[in-house]
Design a protein around this motif. Structure first.
Motif, PDB file in Angstrom:
ATOM      1  N   GLU A   4     -10.776  24.872 -17.579  1.00  0.00           N
ATOM      2  CA  GLU A   4     -11.323  23.716 -16.606  1.00  0.00           C
ATOM      3  C   GLU A   4     -11.423  24.601 -14.912  1.00  0.00           C
ATOM      4  O   GLU A   4     -12.145  24.149 -14.121  1.00  0.00           O
ATOM      5  N   LYS A 208     -15.848  19.401 -29.969  1.00  0.00           N
ATOM      6  CA  LYS A 208     -14.419  19.305 -29.064  1.00  0.00           C
ATOM      7  C   LYS A 208     -14.531  19.863 -28.188  1.00  0.00           C
ATOM      8  O   LYS A 208     -14.898  19.366 -26.989  1.00  0.00           O
ATOM      9  N   THR A 212     -14.918  18.096 -24.625  1.00  0.00           N
ATOM     10  CA  THR A 212     -14.122  18.601 -23.446  1.00  0.00           C
ATOM     11  C   THR A 212     -15.033  19.053 -21.893  1.00  0.00           C
ATOM     12  O   THR A 212     -14.252  18.757 -21.117  1.00  0.00           O
ATOM     13  N   THR A 215     -16.350  16.158 -20.456  1.00  0.00           N
ATOM     14  CA  THR A 215     -15.794  14.860 -19.961  1.00  0.00           C
ATOM     15  C   THR A 215     -15.607  16.024 -18.512  1.00  0.00           C
ATOM     16  O   THR A 215     -15.235  15.126 -17.711  1.00  0.00           O
ATOM     17  N   ASN A 216     -15.553  17.809 -18.629  1.00  0.00           N
ATOM     18  CA  ASN A 216     -14.825  17.822 -17.801  1.00  0.00           C
ATOM     19  C   ASN A 216     -15.702  17.453 -16.398  1.00  0.00           C
ATOM     20  O   ASN A 216     -15.346  18.171 -15.081  1.00  0.00           O
TER      21      ASN A 216
END
Length: 566
Positions: A4, A208, A212, A215-216
């Motif tokens: 992130e 996955k 991820t 989504t971030n």
């Protein structure tokens, strides 16, 4: 570093790198499996499959050599015996060649042992084979019987043992081949499961990881999108979403937050400035001028220009109001003097109108007389023009008579020439008659009469010429007189036309003067109306100037409400 906290580019690069690594791992596993299977298959083929073929070919060659030997022993025909001997030697040589290949291809321990057993059994076989061949081909009549006995007692048991050993070697290779096939099948299953597992792990991991990363990226972008929508609708004070990442989206949110704060300050400041100016205070200035950058600088310049222009305009209005107050007083005095002068001008204009009316009436009468004179001059000019045409026709007739007289004169000349020639002919005839004597006397009388007639014709022609020449002289004099009369008439006609044209021009001039006098009369009437209107307007101007003075005072009071820059 956490995923992130990475930049989007590095995050995507890391994700795609991981997926690529998994794909490469799958490819490497597949390549290794392919190499292993290929190596094992090659090993099994070369050590078991090829060995089985070599053993089988050796067994066939060995059996064929055995058959050829038995044929040599059993046949009686010499040619057939020779063929079988040659076949025997050939198959023996082929057998030995295959045995060498079997020795090279059999490398595993059990195979080497079986091969050695075959060699042990072969020891002495070919010596017995040679003895039988020698006995079968000898001159001894009992040689073939000895050969058969040796073959049955010694060579046949040995052959059967050798063949059995070959069969054992063949069975051993078949067992090893089957074992290798089973092992390759197991390896194939294991590698297939391994590759499927790696691919499944790669798909799950990439899915996955992609979810991820998406989504971030998606979550803060949707929050920023919703806030920017309210921002575009004019909401400058609501908070922006918090960014939990240090990537470009977080930087974008921070930039948008700073832009909203800066725009809120600028809009608030511009609203205060415009409110103050709307309330009449133009002696104001911004306190955050450093925030007006880029296109906002143009807004600041526009408000500053509006402030300065309105300030200058109101200052000029104030000055103009003062000047209007002074000018309105002067205008009232001038209007009063103008009203008195307009009254005096009105009387003078009435007298001028009466005088112009009399002049206009006289000009109209003169124009009518000149028009009548122009019509008579046109009539006389037409009659003189007709006389000129008749005189021209007379001159033309005299010219034609003159031409005819000249033609007659030419004819008379021809008559004189004929008379002269006739006279000459009569003279010649008289001379010829005289020469003829009495016979030509009658002809002489005729010739004399012809001579007289010729003299009379010549005299008549002379008299006619004299008369015609006199007529020609009279015709020439008549032509000169006619031409002189035609010239005089032409001058009279031109003079009458000039008089008519002059009368016409004078008539037109008088008509134009009459129209001009009518227009002058109308203009004087308009002047009279204007003078009367000016007199009334002067009185109204006097009243208006007093009202204007009052309005100027009111305007000065209004401008005084504004706070202007010094």
């Amino acid at each position: 570093m956490k995923l992130e906290q990475m930049k989007i580019k590095k995050r995507l690069r890391t994700g795609f790198g991981f997926v690529t690594l998994l794909a490469m791992l799958s490819a490497v596993v597949g390549i290794i499996a392919l190499i292993v299977v290929s190596t094992r298959y090659e090993y099994a083929l070369s050590h078991y499959g090829f060995s089985q073929g070599d053993v089988g070919k050796a067994m066939v060659s060995f059996a064929e050599a055995r058959s050829a030997l038995r044929a040599v022993v059993g046949y009686d025909d010499e040619n057939e015996i020779e063929e079988q001997i040659e076949l025997h030697d050939q198959k023996k040589e082929v057998f030995q060649t295959y045995m060498e290949k079997v020795e090279k291809s059999v490398t595993y321990r059990e195979g080497i042992q079986a091969y050695n057993d075959v060699l042990n059994e072969l020891d002495g076989y070919w010596e017995i084979d040679g003895q039988i061949m020698k006995l079968a081909t000898s001159n001894d009549k009992d040689g073939y019987l000895k050969a058969q006995k040796l073959d049955v007692e010694q060579l046949t048991p040995k052959y059967e043992k050798i063949y059995a050993e070959f069969a054992d070697l063949m069975n051993l290779n078949v067992q090893k081949g089957d074992s290798a096939k089973d092992m390759l099948h197991v390896v194939e299953i294991v590698i297939t499961v391994l590759i499927i597992g790696v691919i499944a792990a790669a798909v799950l991991s990439s899915t996955k990881l992609g979810n991820t990363i998406a989504t971030n990226i998606e979550k803060p972008l949707l929050a920023l999108q919703a806030r920017l929508k309210t921002f575009a609708e004019g909401d400058l004070e609501s908070p922006f979403p918090e960014a939990n990442t240090n990537d470009e989206i977080g930087e974008m949110i921070e930039e948008a937050r700073g832009m909203a704060e800066n725009l809120n300050l600028i809009v608030t400041d511009a609203g205060e400035l415009l409110t103050q100016m709307a309330d009449g205070n133009y002696a104001i200035s911004t306190k955050i001028e450093d925030r007006y950058v880029g296109k906002f600088a143009a807004l600041m310049d526009a408000m500053r220009k509006m402030n300065r222009e309105m300030n200058d305009a109101l200052s000029h209005v104030n000055d103009a109001a003062n000047q209007v107050t002074i000018g309105s007083e002067n205008l009232a005095e001038s209007a009063q003097a103008l009203a008195e002068g307009a009254t005096d001008q009105a009387g003078a204009v009435e007298e001028l109108t009466a005088t112009i009316a009399n002049i206009t009436e006289g000009v109209d009468r003169t124009a009518e007389d000149l028009d009548e004179m122009r019509k008579k001059a046109d009539m006389y000019a037409k009659k003189a023009d007709d006389s000129r045409e008749q005189m021209t026709e007379l001159v033309s007739a005299m010219n034609r008579i003159d031409e005819t007289s000249k033609k007659i004169e030419n004819i008379i000349s021809d008559i004189e020439n004929i008379a002269s020639e006739t006279n000459l002919l009569s003279l010649n005839a008289a001379i010829e008659a005289a020469r003829a004597g009495e016979a030509g006397r009658g002809f002489a009388v005729v010739a004399e009469q012809i001579r007289k007639l010729a003299e009379q014709s010549a005299q008549s022609a002379v008299d006619t010429r004299t008369l015609i020449e006199g007529s020609l002289r009279e015709v020439d004099d008549g032509n000169l007189a006619a031409e002189s009369a035609a010239g005089a008439i032409e001058e009279v006609v031109e003079g009458i036309k000039n008089i008519a044209e002059a009368s016409n021009r004078l008539s037109e001039t008088l008509n134009e003067q009459a129209k001009a006098m009518d227009q002058a009369e109308a203009g004087v009437n308009q002047i009279s109306e204007v003078v009367q209107s000016n007199s009334a307007a002067a009185q109204e101007s006097s009243a208006t100037s007093e009202e204007l003075s009052a309005q100027a005072t009111t305007l000065s009071d209004l401008v005084g409400r504004f706070t202007l820059r010094s």
